[in-house]
Design a protein around this motif. Structure first.
Motif, PDB file in Angstrom:
ATOM      1  N   VAL A 195      -0.701   4.212   3.201  1.00 18.73           N
ATOM      2  CA  VAL A 195       0.607   3.550   3.281  1.00 18.73           C
ATOM      3  C   VAL A 195       0.464   2.055   2.992  1.00 18.73           C
ATOM      4  CG1 VAL A 195       2.507   2.926   4.825  1.00 18.73           C
ATOM      5  CG2 VAL A 195       1.591   5.256   4.843  1.00 18.73           C
ATOM      6  N   CYS A 196      -0.578   1.444   3.544  1.00 12.32           N
ATOM      7  CA  CYS A 196      -0.820   0.026   3.284  1.00 12.32           C
ATOM      8  C   CYS A 196      -0.948  -0.232   1.789  1.00 12.32           C
ATOM      9  CB  CYS A 196      -2.082  -0.426   4.016  1.00 12.32           C
ATOM     10  SG  CYS A 196      -2.518  -2.158   3.729  1.00 12.32           S
ATOM     11  N   LEU A 197      -1.755   0.556   1.103  1.00 12.73           N
ATOM     12  CA  LEU A 197      -1.961   0.371  -0.337  1.00 12.73           C
ATOM     13  C   LEU A 197      -0.673   0.585  -1.119  1.00 12.73           C
ATOM     14  CD1 LEU A 197      -3.952  -0.058  -2.697  1.00 12.73           C
ATOM     15  CD2 LEU A 197      -4.307   2.436  -2.692  1.00 12.73           C
ATOM     16  N   ARG A 198       0.081   1.605  -0.766  1.00 14.99           N
ATOM     17  CA  ARG A 198       1.269   1.968  -1.544  1.00 14.99           C
ATOM     18  C   ARG A 198       2.457   1.035  -1.298  1.00 14.99           C
ATOM     19  NH1 ARG A 198       2.684   8.063  -0.805  1.00 14.99           N
ATOM     20  NH2 ARG A 198       4.408   7.351  -2.131  1.00 14.99           N
ATOM     21  N   THR A 199       2.309   0.088  -0.369  1.00 13.13           N
ATOM     22  CA  THR A 199       3.396  -0.866  -0.093  1.00 13.13           C
ATOM     23  C   THR A 199       2.934  -2.313  -0.212  1.00 13.13           C
ATOM     24  OG1 THR A 199       2.906  -0.759   2.281  1.00 13.13           O
ATOM     25  CG2 THR A 199       4.587   0.743   1.448  1.00 13.13           C
ATOM     26  N   ALA A 200       1.733  -2.536  -0.765  1.00 13.32           N
ATOM     27  CA  ALA A 200       1.100  -3.852  -0.704  1.00 13.32           C
ATOM     28  C   ALA A 200       1.473  -4.794  -1.839  1.00 13.32           C
ATOM     29  CB  ALA A 200      -0.421  -3.701  -0.655  1.00 13.32           C
ATOM     30  N   ALA A 201       2.175  -4.318  -2.827  1.00 13.98           N
ATOM     31  CA  ALA A 201       2.552  -5.170  -3.955  1.00 13.98           C
ATOM     32  C   ALA A 201       4.004  -5.604  -3.784  1.00 13.98           C
ATOM     33  CB  ALA A 201       2.352  -4.437  -5.279  1.00 13.98           C
ATOM     34  N   GLY A 202       4.234  -6.538  -2.870  1.00  8.82           N
ATOM     35  CA  GLY A 202       5.595  -6.990  -2.614  1.00  8.82           C
ATOM     36  C   GLY A 202       6.505  -5.866  -2.167  1.00  8.82           C
ATOM     37  N   GLY A 203       5.928  -4.892  -1.444  1.00  9.77           N
ATOM     38  CA  GLY A 203       6.675  -3.718  -1.021  1.00  9.77           C
ATOM     39  C   GLY A 203       6.479  -2.534  -1.938  1.00  9.77           C
ATOM     40  N   GLY A 204       5.865  -2.757  -3.114  1.00  8.52           N
ATOM     41  CA  GLY A 204       5.613  -1.683  -4.064  1.00  8.52           C
ATOM     42  C   GLY A 204       4.170  -1.222  -4.042  1.00  8.52           C
ATOM     43  N   ASP A 205       3.847  -0.271  -4.897  1.00 12.31           N
ATOM     44  CA  ASP A 205       2.537   0.365  -4.918  1.00 12.31           C
ATOM     45  C   ASP A 205       1.487  -0.556  -5.545  1.00 12.31           C
ATOM     46  OD1 ASP A 205       0.414   2.117  -4.976  1.00 12.31           O
ATOM     47  OD2 ASP A 205       1.533   3.748  -5.910  1.00 12.31           O
ATOM     48  N   ALA A 206       0.391  -0.800  -4.814  1.00 12.46           N
ATOM     49  CA  ALA A 206      -0.691  -1.647  -5.313  1.00 12.46           C
ATOM     50  C   ALA A 206      -1.891  -0.820  -5.782  1.00 12.46           C
ATOM     51  CB  ALA A 206      -1.139  -2.628  -4.241  1.00 12.46           C
ATOM     52  N   THR A 207      -1.729   0.480  -5.935  1.00 10.74           N
ATOM     53  CA  THR A 207      -2.821   1.313  -6.410  1.00 10.74           C
ATOM     54  C   THR A 207      -3.292   0.835  -7.780  1.00 10.74           C
ATOM     55  OG1 THR A 207      -1.946   3.224  -5.207  1.00 10.74           O
ATOM     56  CG2 THR A 207      -3.527   3.665  -6.972  1.00 10.74           C
ATOM     57  N   GLY A 208      -4.581   0.569  -7.921  1.00 10.69           N
ATOM     58  CA  GLY A 208      -5.145   0.139  -9.187  1.00 10.69           C
ATOM     59  C   GLY A 208      -4.978  -1.329  -9.504  1.00 10.69           C
ATOM     60  N   VAL A 209      -4.282  -2.074  -8.653  1.00 13.03           N
ATOM     61  CA  VAL A 209      -4.073  -3.500  -8.911  1.00 13.03           C
ATOM     62  C   VAL A 209      -5.380  -4.275  -8.761  1.00 13.03           C
ATOM     63  CG1 VAL A 209      -2.924  -5.590  -8.059  1.00 13.03           C
ATOM     64  CG2 VAL A 209      -1.635  -3.460  -8.322  1.00 13.03           C
ATOM     65  N   TYR A 210      -6.186  -3.886  -7.784  1.00 16.23           N
ATOM     66  CA  TYR A 210      -7.485  -4.512  -7.557  1.00 16.23           C
ATOM     67  C   TYR A 210      -8.589  -3.538  -7.958  1.00 16.23           C
ATOM     68  CZ  TYR A 210      -4.549  -7.690  -4.883  1.00 16.23           C
ATOM     69  OH  TYR A 210      -3.570  -8.565  -4.508  1.00 16.23           O
ATOM     70  N   SER A 211      -9.795  -4.040  -8.095  1.00 16.13           N
ATOM     71  CA  SER A 211     -10.899  -3.201  -8.557  1.00 16.13           C
ATOM     72  C   SER A 211     -11.279  -2.139  -7.530  1.00 16.13           C
ATOM     73  CB  SER A 211     -12.117  -4.060  -8.885  1.00 16.13           C
ATOM     74  OG  SER A 211     -12.644  -4.676  -7.712  1.00 16.13           O
ATOM     75  N   ASP A 212     -10.905  -2.347  -6.290  1.00 21.56           N
ATOM     76  CA  ASP A 212     -11.224  -1.413  -5.208  1.00 21.56           C
ATOM     77  C   ASP A 212      -9.974  -1.223  -4.355  1.00 21.56           C
ATOM     78  OD1 ASP A 212     -12.156  -0.067  -2.960  1.00 21.56           O
ATOM     79  OD2 ASP A 212     -14.043  -1.173  -2.888  1.00 21.56           O
ATOM     80  N   ASP A 213      -9.474  -0.001  -4.316  1.00 15.82           N
ATOM     81  CA  ASP A 213      -8.246   0.270  -3.566  1.00 15.82           C
ATOM     82  C   ASP A 213      -8.427   0.163  -2.059  1.00 15.82           C
ATOM     83  OD1 ASP A 213      -6.599   0.627  -5.742  1.00 15.82           O
ATOM     84  OD2 ASP A 213      -6.790   2.818  -5.778  1.00 15.82           O
ATOM     85  N   THR A 214      -9.660   0.037  -1.580  1.00 12.22           N
ATOM     86  CA  THR A 214      -9.864  -0.118  -0.138  1.00 12.22           C
ATOM     87  C   THR A 214      -9.677  -1.566   0.318  1.00 12.22           C
ATOM     88  OG1 THR A 214     -12.263  -0.550  -0.230  1.00 12.22           O
ATOM     89  CG2 THR A 214     -11.558   1.760  -0.208  1.00 12.22           C
ATOM     90  N   LEU A 215      -9.635  -2.507  -0.607  1.00 13.28           N
ATOM     91  CA  LEU A 215      -9.580  -3.916  -0.234  1.00 13.28           C
ATOM     92  C   LEU A 215      -8.367  -4.257   0.621  1.00 13.28           C
ATOM     93  CD1 LEU A 215     -10.790  -5.870  -3.393  1.00 13.28           C
ATOM     94  CD2 LEU A 215     -11.610  -6.207  -1.056  1.00 13.28           C
TER      95      LEU A 215
END
Length: 220
Positions: free
Chosen positions: A34-54
């Motif tokens: 949930v954190c990852l999928r809402t981390a881009a200003g409320g949108g999905d940040a999957t793939g935005v960074y080199s490691d999705d665990t960050l």
């Protein structure tokens, strides 16, 4: 935070009704998702960074590790759809982060990874620094607002009142511990989230800046 909207999709007929409950160890992966999928200003940040665990390792999982008793999730019985988490004593949390979380985080993430083709405002380098520099949480108003929180809801859960209910549950848990007030920071670009907090009665703190809003509210 991903703010609640009134245009959320209707729940399928016969689908389990989501409920708020205390965190359980099996929820850890769902909270990270949930954190990852809402981390881009409320949108999905999957793939935005080199490691999705960050992103989860900076803004969600340390809280689960340190204060699971102050983590509450919304679950449909199968998966986590949203959560609120935080700490009652930010200064003590910072000390724990320096001692326990930060060194291990640095081992897992020693440097930014290869480019992803994305150019987030919050760079991967800055995200890694946030993971090893918890002093960023020591706001000027910490004596009056010692607690802080993070809240995120998947889009399918928004517009159903769960954001308000989660905040109420968290504030009540803090009040029962004698904590007078709680604060949070948010992305200035997430205007939906800001409107949500305004409706709940959060107000700007003196050290709030336009590019880095800082809001607070009493626990009672």
């Amino acid at each position: 935070m991903s703010a609640e909207r009134s245009d959320a999709p209707a729940r399928a007929v016969g689908a389990p009704h989501p409920l708020i409950r205390r965190y359980q160890p099996a929820d850890r992966h769902g909270i990270a998702e949930v954190c990852l999928r809402t981390a881009a200003g409320g949108g999905d940040a999957t793939g935005v960074y080199s490691d999705d665990t960050l992103m989860p390792e900076v803004f969600a999982l340390p809280y689960v590790e340190y204060a699971p008793e102050l983590t509450f999730v919304v679950s449909d019985g199968h998966r986590v759809l949203g959560y609120v988490l935080g700490v009652a004593d930010t200064a003590a949390f910072v000390e724990w982060w320096r001692r326990e979380w930060g060194p291990e985080f640095r081992k897992r993430h020693p440097a930014p990874g290869p480019p992803t083709g994305h150019d987030p405002k919050f760079s991967e380098e800055a995200l890694i620094q946030a993971g090893v520099e918890p002093d960023r949480m020591l706001i000027a108003e910490l004596d009056e607002y010692p607690a802080h929180l993070h809240i995120d809801l998947l889009p399918e859960l928004q517009g159903q009142g769960f954001g308000r209910k989660l905040i109420d549950v968290f504030r009540a848990a803090l009040a029962s511990r004698g904590v007078p007030a709680v604060h949070l920071g948010l992305d200035a670009a997430n205007t939906d989230a800001r409107a949500f907090y305004d409706r709940l009665g959060f107000h700007e703190l003196p050290s709030s800046r336009p590019e880095a809003p800082l809001l607070g509210i009493d626990t009672r």
